[in-house]
Design a protein around this motif. Structure first.
Motif, PDB file in Angstrom:
ATOM      1  N   ALA A 221       0.845  -1.206   0.000  1.00 20.06           N
ATOM      2  CA  ALA A 221       0.000   0.000   0.000  1.00 20.06           C
ATOM      3  C   ALA A 221       0.878   1.252   0.000  1.00 20.06           C
ATOM      4  O   ALA A 221       0.613   2.218  -0.714  1.00 20.06           O
ATOM      5  N   ARG A 222       1.960   1.211   0.777  1.00 22.96           N
ATOM      6  CA  ARG A 222       2.882   2.342   0.820  1.00 22.96           C
ATOM      7  C   ARG A 222       3.562   2.556  -0.532  1.00 22.96           C
ATOM      8  O   ARG A 222       3.706   3.679  -0.999  1.00 22.96           O
ATOM      9  N   LEU A 223       3.956   1.440  -1.151  1.00 20.47           N
ATOM     10  CA  LEU A 223       4.591   1.548  -2.469  1.00 20.47           C
ATOM     11  C   LEU A 223       3.617   2.151  -3.479  1.00 20.47           C
ATOM     12  O   LEU A 223       3.991   3.011  -4.281  1.00 20.47           O
ATOM     13  N   ALA A 224       2.368   1.691  -3.436  1.00 18.41           N
ATOM     14  CA  ALA A 224       1.356   2.213  -4.363  1.00 18.41           C
ATOM     15  C   ALA A 224       1.196   3.709  -4.164  1.00 18.41           C
ATOM     16  O   ALA A 224       1.118   4.485  -5.117  1.00 18.41           O
ATOM     17  N   ARG A 225       1.168   4.116  -2.921  1.00 21.09           N
ATOM     18  CA  ARG A 225       1.025   5.532  -2.618  1.00 21.09           C
ATOM     19  C   ARG A 225       2.237   6.322  -3.116  1.00 21.09           C
ATOM     20  O   ARG A 225       2.106   7.374  -3.741  1.00 21.09           O
ATOM     21  N   ASP A 226       3.415   5.780  -2.854  1.00 20.51           N
ATOM     22  CA  ASP A 226       4.634   6.475  -3.300  1.00 20.51           C
ATOM     23  C   ASP A 226       4.672   6.620  -4.817  1.00 20.51           C
ATOM     24  O   ASP A 226       5.073   7.643  -5.343  1.00 20.51           O
ATOM     25  N   LEU A 227       4.259   5.554  -5.500  1.00 26.01           N
ATOM     26  CA  LEU A 227       4.371   5.559  -6.954  1.00 26.01           C
ATOM     27  C   LEU A 227       3.265   6.350  -7.640  1.00 26.01           C
ATOM     28  O   LEU A 227       3.497   6.990  -8.659  1.00 26.01           O
TER      29      LEU A 227
END
Lengths: 435, 127
Positions: A221-227
């Motif tokens: 979820a964090r990666l999705a947000r970052d990207l």
């Protein structure tokens, strides 16, 4: 669509992280506790039986490390335990298959444990073999109670994705064309969900709609947000893309009687639920999020019938319940070969779920090169997804097979709508539910 | 998490799904950030009918924004009034909740938000 731009941006990002990889860090991490624990997993991966019963006491707070150790400790016991306990519950001829595989597994795990870096599993080619060796105890799944199933999924799905998130994400930046075309077909202004959004690769495919992503893995979820949300610039940002946060597919913070969305996609997620009951519940949870009549869900799951894929599973030759290894790639190769492999990886993207590309220090810290993590999959046979969707209360609008996956597009059935409308009458809020 | 998403989020607890109190979730101790995004006017106009204006008004007030008009603007109004469009864009798309909690008024459960990511996983007694 800014899709192409965003994607090339991501590729650049990947290239950067690749070139900034520090081999010394990677080799150092091989001696770390997590790498050692991962060795235990690689060996015990086989213990696939790794039986839900054994995992009951695991909690969500335990790290993969602890679980791996536990798995290693119980490995011997499982070997004795599993066959007699599971065989009676196994379905027909599959029981034999399971026993054979357990035997095979015993001989594998009886061998001295290899250092993760030198394990045969570290090799890309060994992936398919170990997948077969790692056949899961399918038959026992239906007998699991909910707690056991949850614990099993915690161990063999959630904690794995949490650990491999970064590496996994680096191989998942190309939207599947079929899913992209579904999203492109939605009316402008549609609002929907991506349940199990992973690194968010679908969140900005169609800039005329809103997609709210969520994932069971906090790291993903964090990666999705970052990207897709945070890292974007004014030029590439997609206003309609967002990540709500971490959510369980069986307890989604959406829908219900009060607030329905136009669509929900759930790509390569439901097959990680370890009992049929839970898989049906997973589909029902999606149906509960979308509007009756006009709302649509798109569900994609891995097919049993993928005889032409590298894994070669097929009807009659493979169990439907499998533990599929994810192998962290060693980073000792020269740059050229890494690039070649990265390219191959992209080409194979649609065919497989495993990859062998090491991407960054975070992955290295989580598990050394060559570490293997076992993910549970239920491989759907022809017609099974449709059955599950119908049992869940869905009316099937379309279904099919696409590159080793079964897919269904469905809406909540009419009778549910009546019930739903009835419930809505009780509300005084002028909730706008215009169609 | 964008304010936009908050307009579609409900409590994850099953028993709350049928309660009108479980929507919207109420921000508490919220820390916000403002992004700078290009206005996508067409998306906002298309989105307007899907926004629950009452819930959005509640959210805006709770986050310390000036009170919204009691009725949602019409598409025509929004089209002809650039300031209204920009304000709505700012609230829905550019405002993100970075830290704090989201509270269900029905069961009282508080979902923590950290670094823009809300945690909707339920403790075992609420599942």
């Amino acid at each position: 669509m800014g899709c192409a731009g965003t994607e090339s941006g991501m590729e650049r990002r990947l290239d950067r992280s690749e070139s900034s990889d520090d081999p010394s860090k990677l080799s150092a991490s091989n001696g770390s506790p997590s790498a050692v624990a991962a060795t235990a997993t690689a060996a015990a991966g086989a213990a696939v039986g790794s039986s839900p019963r054994e995992a009951v006491t695991l909690t969500g707070e335990q790290t993969a490390h602890q679980q791996n150790q536990r798995e290693g400790q119980h490995q011997r016991q499982l070997m004795h335990d599993i066959v007699p306990n599971n065989s009676p519950a196994s379905t027909g001829s599959h029981g034999t298959a399971i026993r054979e595989r357990q035997d095979h597994v015993s001989s594998t795990t009886g061998a001295p444990t290899n250092h993760p870096g030198s394990s045969p599993n570290a090799d890309a080619g060994a992936d398919a073999d170990s997948a077969i060796a790692a056949a899961a105890a399918a038959a026992s799944a239906s007998a699991m109670d909910t707690n056991a199933a949850e614990s099993y999924e915690q161990q063999h799905v959630h904690s794995v994705y949490e650990t491999i998130a970064s590496h996994f994400s680096s191989t998942r930046y190309k939207p599947w064309p079929f899913v992209a075309s579904f999203l492109a077909s939605l009316p402008p202004g549609s609002v929907g969900l991506d349940v199990g959004c992973g690194n968010g690769k679908y969140l900005d495919v169609n800039r005329d709609i809103v997609i709210i992503g969520s994932d069971r893995s906090a790291n993903l979820a964090r990666l999705a947000r970052d990207l897709k949300v945070k890292g974007t610039t004014t030029a590439t940002a997609t206003n309609g893309a967002d990540v709500a946060g971490v959510a369980d597919g069986l307890a989604l913070p959406f829908g219900g009687a009060r607030r329905r969305v136009d669509f929900a996609i759930c790509i390569a997620v439901v097959h990680h639920l370890s009992t049929r009951e839970r898989r049906v519940e997973g589909v029902r949870a999606l149906l509960d999020c979308v509007r009756p009549r006009s709302g649509k869900i798109l569900v994609y799951v891995w097919a049993l019938e993928q005889g032409t894929s590298r894994r070669g599973w097929d009807e009659g030759t493979a169990d439907q319940d499998q533990l599929v290894p994810w192998v962290m790639k060693s980073n000792n190769n020269n740059k050229k070969s890494k690039k070649q492999k990265a390219k191959e990886q992209e080409e194979r993207e649609q065919e497989e779920q495993a990859s062998n590309k090491k991407e960054n220090d975070e992955a290295a810290a989580n598990g050394g090169a060559g570490a293997t993590y076992q993910r549970y999959y239920h491989l759907y046979r022809k017609g099974e997804l449709e059955e599950d969707v119908q049992v869940a209360g869905g009316e099937i609008l379309g279904s099919g097979y696409e590159k080793d996956n079964w897919w269904v597009i469905a809406s909540p059935k009419e009778e549910e709508e009546g019930e739903e409308e009835g419930k809505r009458e009780g509300y005084t809020s002028p909730s706008i539910e215009a169609r | 998490m964008k304010v936009l998403s908050l307009n579609f989020l409900t409590c994850a607890v099953k028993a709350c799904k049928s309660s009108s109190n479980s929507y919207p979730l109420h921000p508490k101790d919220a820390e916000l950030v403002q992004d700078d995004l290009e206005v996508n006017a067409q998306l906002l106009l298309n989105l307007l009918p899907r926004i629950d204006w009452t819930a959005l008004s509640t959210t805006a007030t709770e986050l310390g924004f000036p009170a919204l008009p009691p009725q949602a603007p019409s598409v025509e109004e929004l089209q002809s009034d650039e300031k209204k469009l920009r304000d709505l864009h700012n609230l829905l798309m550019e405002t993100q909740i970075m830290e704090g909690k989201l509270v269900c008024a029905n069961c009282g459960h508080e979902y923590a938000v950290r670094e823009g990511i809300a945690n909707f996983l339920l403790p075992s007694h609420l599942v």
